[in-house]
Design a protein around this motif. Structure first.
Motif, mmCIF file in Angstrom:
data_model
loop_
_atom_site.group_PDB
_atom_site.id
_atom_site.type_symbol
_atom_site.label_atom_id
_atom_site.label_comp_id
_atom_site.label_asym_id
_atom_site.label_seq_id
_atom_site.Cartn_x
_atom_site.Cartn_y
_atom_site.Cartn_z
ATOM 1 N N LYS A 67 0.832 -1.214 0.000
ATOM 2 C CA LYS A 67 0.000 0.000 0.000
ATOM 3 C C LYS A 67 0.863 1.260 0.000
ATOM 4 N N LEU A 68 1.958 1.240 0.766
ATOM 5 C CA LEU A 68 2.847 2.396 0.807
ATOM 6 C C LEU A 68 3.499 2.641 -0.550
ATOM 7 N N ALA A 69 3.898 1.562 -1.224
ATOM 8 C CA ALA A 69 4.498 1.699 -2.555
ATOM 9 C C ALA A 69 3.488 2.262 -3.544
ATOM 10 N N CYS A 70 2.238 1.828 -3.445
ATOM 11 C CA CYS A 70 1.191 2.333 -4.334
ATOM 12 C C CYS A 70 0.941 3.822 -4.095
ATOM 13 N N LEU A 71 0.933 4.229 -2.841
ATOM 14 C CA LEU A 71 0.735 5.644 -2.536
ATOM 15 C C LEU A 71 1.896 6.495 -3.049
ATOM 16 N N LEU A 72 3.103 5.979 -2.966
ATOM 17 C CA LEU A 72 4.256 6.693 -3.510
ATOM 18 C C LEU A 72 4.127 6.821 -5.028
ATOM 19 N N GLU A 73 3.693 5.756 -5.686
ATOM 20 C CA GLU A 73 3.478 5.804 -7.133
ATOM 21 C C GLU A 73 2.422 6.849 -7.493
ATOM 22 N N LEU A 74 1.335 6.912 -6.714
ATOM 23 C CA LEU A 74 0.307 7.931 -6.961
ATOM 24 C C LEU A 74 0.871 9.336 -6.812
ATOM 25 N N LEU A 75 1.685 9.541 -5.788
ATOM 26 C CA LEU A 75 2.313 10.841 -5.564
ATOM 27 C C LEU A 75 3.198 11.227 -6.738
ATOM 28 N N LEU A 76 4.014 10.294 -7.197
ATOM 29 C CA LEU A 76 4.912 10.566 -8.322
ATOM 30 C C LEU A 76 4.128 10.812 -9.609
ATOM 31 N N PHE A 77 3.087 10.017 -9.827
ATOM 32 C CA PHE A 77 2.261 10.186 -11.024
ATOM 33 C C PHE A 77 1.566 11.542 -11.007
ATOM 34 N N GLU A 78 1.036 11.926 -9.838
ATOM 35 C CA GLU A 78 0.375 13.220 -9.697
ATOM 36 C C GLU A 78 1.343 14.365 -10.004
ATOM 37 N N GLN A 79 2.553 14.274 -9.469
ATOM 38 C CA GLN A 79 3.555 15.319 -9.682
ATOM 39 C C GLN A 79 3.981 15.381 -11.142
ATOM 40 N N LYS A 80 4.165 14.212 -11.765
ATOM 41 C CA LYS A 80 4.568 14.162 -13.165
ATOM 42 C C LYS A 80 3.479 14.738 -14.059
ATOM 43 N N SER A 81 2.211 14.414 -13.777
ATOM 44 C CA SER A 81 1.087 14.938 -14.557
ATOM 45 C C SER A 81 0.981 16.450 -14.409
ATOM 46 N N ALA A 82 1.161 16.947 -13.194
ATOM 47 C CA ALA A 82 1.095 18.389 -12.955
ATOM 48 C C ALA A 82 2.214 19.105 -13.695
ATOM 49 N N LYS A 83 3.404 18.511 -13.700
ATOM 50 C CA LYS A 83 4.546 19.115 -14.389
ATOM 51 C C LYS A 83 4.305 19.143 -15.895
ATOM 52 N N LYS A 84 3.746 18.052 -16.438
ATOM 53 C CA LYS A 84 3.457 17.983 -17.858
ATOM 54 C C LYS A 84 2.393 19.010 -18.236
ATOM 55 N N GLU A 85 1.386 19.183 -17.367
ATOM 56 C CA GLU A 85 0.321 20.150 -17.614
ATOM 57 C C GLU A 85 0.866 21.573 -17.605
ATOM 58 N N GLN A 86 1.800 21.862 -16.726
ATOM 59 C CA GLN A 86 2.421 23.188 -16.684
ATOM 60 C C GLN A 86 3.162 23.476 -17.976
ATOM 61 N N LYS A 87 3.890 22.494 -18.485
ATOM 62 C CA LYS A 87 4.615 22.674 -19.739
ATOM 63 C C LYS A 87 3.646 22.913 -20.890
ATOM 64 N N THR A 88 2.541 22.160 -20.928
ATOM 65 C CA THR A 88 1.549 22.326 -21.977
ATOM 66 C C THR A 88 0.929 23.703 -21.917
ATOM 67 N N CYS A 89 0.563 24.156 -20.721
ATOM 68 C CA CYS A 89 -0.024 25.480 -20.571
ATOM 69 C C CYS A 89 0.976 26.567 -20.944
ATOM 70 N N HIS A 90 2.238 26.357 -20.610
ATOM 71 C CA HIS A 90 3.276 27.336 -20.915
ATOM 72 C C HIS A 90 3.446 27.470 -22.431
ATOM 73 N N HIS A 91 3.430 26.339 -23.146
ATOM 74 C CA HIS A 91 3.603 26.374 -24.590
ATOM 75 C C HIS A 91 2.396 27.007 -25.282
ATOM 76 N N GLU A 92 1.200 26.820 -24.732
ATOM 77 C CA GLU A 92 0.003 27.403 -25.333
ATOM 78 C C GLU A 92 0.027 28.928 -25.214
ATOM 79 N N LYS A 93 0.579 29.440 -24.110
ATOM 80 C CA LYS A 93 0.644 30.875 -23.915
ATOM 81 C C LYS A 93 1.636 31.531 -24.851
ATOM 82 N N GLY A 94 2.716 30.817 -25.167
ATOM 83 C CA GLY A 94 3.810 31.367 -25.954
ATOM 84 C C GLY A 94 3.597 31.269 -27.376
#
Length: 96
Positions: free
Chosen positions: A69-96
């Protein structure tokens, strides 16, 4: 590991003289507080998690120490952070 360092520098809380960090992961109607400890050779250990489920009245707490369960929660945390980072890059490129 770089992603873990990014999470640790942005979203975690620690108390003085404490070797571990606490980070919150929301999942559906619950909140999980993970206790992370950086290790040697680019490793991170998830020591425990507390599941907090708020219902009418008072919150309910459940300690989680099961490694799977702890490993799964860590994976969720990493996935959430990676998705947020990817979304920031996408939003940044759309503005530019």
């Amino acid at each position: 590991m770089i992603l873990c360092c990014t999470i640790c520098s942005n979203k975690v809380h620690s108390t003085p003289l404490d070797a571990s960090y606490e980070v919150t992961v929301p999942v559906d109607d619950c909140e999980y507080r993970l206790r992370l400890q950086p290790g040697s050779k680019r490793k991170v250990a998830v020591l425990q998690a507390v599941r907090i489920q708020t219902q009418p009245g008072e919150p309910h707490f459940q300690l989680i120490t099961d490694n799977l369960k702890l490993a799964c929660l860590l994976e969720l945390l990493l996935f959430e952070q990676k998705s947020a980072k990817k979304e920031q890059k996408t939003c940044h490129h759309e503005k530019g």
